[in-house]
Design a protein around this motif. Structure first.
Motif, short mmCIF file in Angstrom:
data_model
loop_
_atom_site.label_atom_id
_atom_site.label_comp_id
_atom_site.label_asym_id
_atom_site.label_seq_id
_atom_site.Cartn_x
_atom_site.Cartn_y
_atom_site.Cartn_z
N GLN A 33 0.76 -1.41 0.21
CA GLN A 33 -0.02 -0.01 0.15
C GLN A 33 0.86 1.45 0.08
N ARG A 34 1.95 1.13 0.63
CA ARG A 34 3.11 2.37 0.86
C ARG A 34 4.01 2.41 -0.15
N SER A 35 4.11 1.50 -1.29
CA SER A 35 4.82 1.69 -2.19
C SER A 35 6.28 1.39 -1.78
N VAL A 36 6.59 0.64 -0.71
CA VAL A 36 7.76 0.14 -0.31
C VAL A 36 8.22 -0.77 -1.05
N LYS A 37 9.63 -0.91 -1.71
CA LYS A 37 9.97 -2.18 -2.36
C LYS A 37 10.86 -3.08 -1.91
N TYR A 38 11.61 -2.51 -0.83
CA TYR A 38 12.69 -3.23 -0.17
C TYR A 38 12.24 -2.90 1.34
N LEU A 39 11.77 -4.14 2.00
CA LEU A 39 11.47 -4.06 3.57
C LEU A 39 12.45 -5.11 4.16
N ALA A 40 12.89 -4.72 5.33
CA ALA A 40 13.41 -5.38 6.25
C ALA A 40 12.50 -5.79 7.43
N LEU A 41 12.46 -6.82 7.88
CA LEU A 41 11.90 -7.34 9.09
C LEU A 41 12.85 -7.46 10.05
N THR A 42 12.81 -6.56 11.35
CA THR A 42 14.07 -6.57 12.22
C THR A 42 13.41 -6.97 13.61
N ASP A 43 12.82 -8.01 13.98
CA ASP A 43 12.32 -8.54 15.30
C ASP A 43 13.32 -8.21 16.42
N HIS A 44 13.03 -7.88 17.52
CA HIS A 44 14.06 -8.11 18.50
C HIS A 44 14.29 -9.65 18.92
N ASP A 45 15.77 -9.71 18.85
CA ASP A 45 16.41 -11.19 19.32
C ASP A 45 15.71 -12.06 18.75
N THR A 46 14.93 -12.23 17.35
CA THR A 46 14.56 -13.30 16.66
C THR A 46 14.39 -13.39 15.36
N VAL A 47 14.70 -14.42 14.83
CA VAL A 47 14.53 -14.49 13.10
C VAL A 47 13.09 -15.20 12.79
N ALA A 48 12.24 -15.58 13.85
CA ALA A 48 11.26 -16.73 13.72
C ALA A 48 10.41 -16.05 12.62
N GLY A 49 10.14 -14.62 12.56
CA GLY A 49 8.95 -14.26 11.29
C GLY A 49 9.71 -14.06 9.97
N LEU A 50 10.89 -14.64 9.89
CA LEU A 50 11.68 -14.29 8.39
C LEU A 50 11.10 -15.18 7.34
N GLU A 51 11.07 -16.48 7.59
CA GLU A 51 10.53 -17.55 6.71
C GLU A 51 9.04 -17.09 6.22
N VAL A 52 8.30 -16.65 7.30
CA VAL A 52 6.60 -16.48 6.98
C VAL A 52 6.60 -15.22 6.19
N ILE A 53 7.43 -14.12 6.42
CA ILE A 53 7.45 -13.07 5.54
C ILE A 53 7.82 -13.19 4.04
#
Ligand code: AMP
Ligand code: MN
Ligand code: MN
Ligand code: MN
Length: 280
Positions: A33-53
């Motif tokens: 929606q916001r026309s972001v083309k490159y997004l980094a998910l940077t959760d605190h002390d975990t990489v658990a969301g990366l595969e999902v995103i």
């Protein structure tokens, strides 16, 4: 006059795998929606969301940069180091993160006990419930204090109980700066000093930090950060130039309903700073 910027890059945000409220899927939708083309998910002390995103973004034109925001103790101060373009399966990184996850669990118990003694009962249980499958953070304690009626707004939860020096605060040893940068590098990523102006450091301390950060192999600092004004961006730019660091940009979005922080709503990186994404 407030200028409304929009960047194709947003390299700092949170999902419900830590203290954000959105799912990775919802972050992908918001980025589109916001026309972001490159997004980094940077959760605190975990990489658990990366595969999902990654899989949520697979059928879109959004590129996900694998990230993490690591909690560090340096000279008795707490710092946040963002790792960008990391391999989420890296042994070295996962070993470090699992230790920090234990620290988070233990700290939560101690915070719960302290708050209980202060008459704030049931906060731990509620905070853990809010954290759900994600990392438990002080944000969850803040929401619990608010919803249970112990404070009347979120800022009061921090200023009365949760901030360093306040009675609900528990000091823990997070990762060292050296091992954090090392783990990020071993994971093939780049270490970025997050929100350099959120640490309330004197210029002398900041110089000491940046010198050590650079010497240890740190790559960049967040020059453009969600809540920064022009002056703050200039200060961060000058630090980047002076210490030979690249620049990163990130909103640090946690909730979609904060009017002053929007995904991708970021000023352009000053032209004399090399963007960290030239390395991806
Ligand atoms: P933790 O890493 O568990 O100590 O929690 C730190 C998180 O608490 C930060 O990443 C912010 O999201 C949140 N936080 C810190 N200070 C405040 C504040 N004054 N008001 C609201 N949230 C805060
Ligand atoms: Mn947070
Ligand atoms: Mn942070
Ligand atoms: Mn953050």
């Amino acid at each position: 006059m407030t200028q409304h910027f929009q960047s194709e890059y947003d390299l700092h945000c949170h999902s419900y795998y830590s203290d954000g409220t959105l799912s990775p899927q919802q972050l992908v939708e918001l980025a589109q929606q916001r026309s972001v083309k490159y997004l980094a998910l940077t959760d605190h002390d975990t990489v658990a969301g990366l595969e999902v995103i990654q899989s949520a973004a697979a059928s879109t034109d959004l590129t996900i940069i694998a990230g993490v925001e690591i909690s560090v103790t340096w000279c008795k101060k707490v710092l946040h180091i963002v790792g960008l373009n990391i391999d989420p399966k890296s042994e070295a990184l996962l070993t470090l993160l699992s230790r920090l996850q234990q620290v988070r669990q233990q700290r939560a118990q101690l915070m719960g006990e302290k708050l209980e003694k202060l008459g704030c009962t049931g906060v731990l249980e509620t905070a853990l419930q809010y954290a759900g499958i994600g990392m438990v953070t002080r944000s969850h304690f803040g929401r619990a204090l608010l919803d249970l009626g112990y404070v009347s707004h979120m800022e009061a939860a921090f200023s009365k109980y949760l901030r360093q020096g306040k009675p609900g605060y528990v000091t823990v040893e997070w990762a060292t700066l050296a091992e954090t940068i090392e783990a990020i590098r071993q994971a093939g990523g780049h270490a970025v000093l997050a929100h350099p102006q959120r640490y309330n450091m004197s210029a002398t301390w900041m110089r000491r930090l940046l010198m050590e950060f650079k010497a240890l192999g740190g790559s960049a600092i967040e020059v453009v950060y969600g809540a920064y004004n022009r002056n703050q961006i200039c200060t961060a730019r000058d630090y980047a130039v002076r210490f030979g660091l690249m620049g990163s940009v990130g909103s640090d979005l946690h909730f979609p309903d904060q009017p002053w922080v929007k995904l991708g709503s970021l000023a352009p990186l000053p032209s004399n700073v090399t963007p960290i994404w030239t390395q991806f």
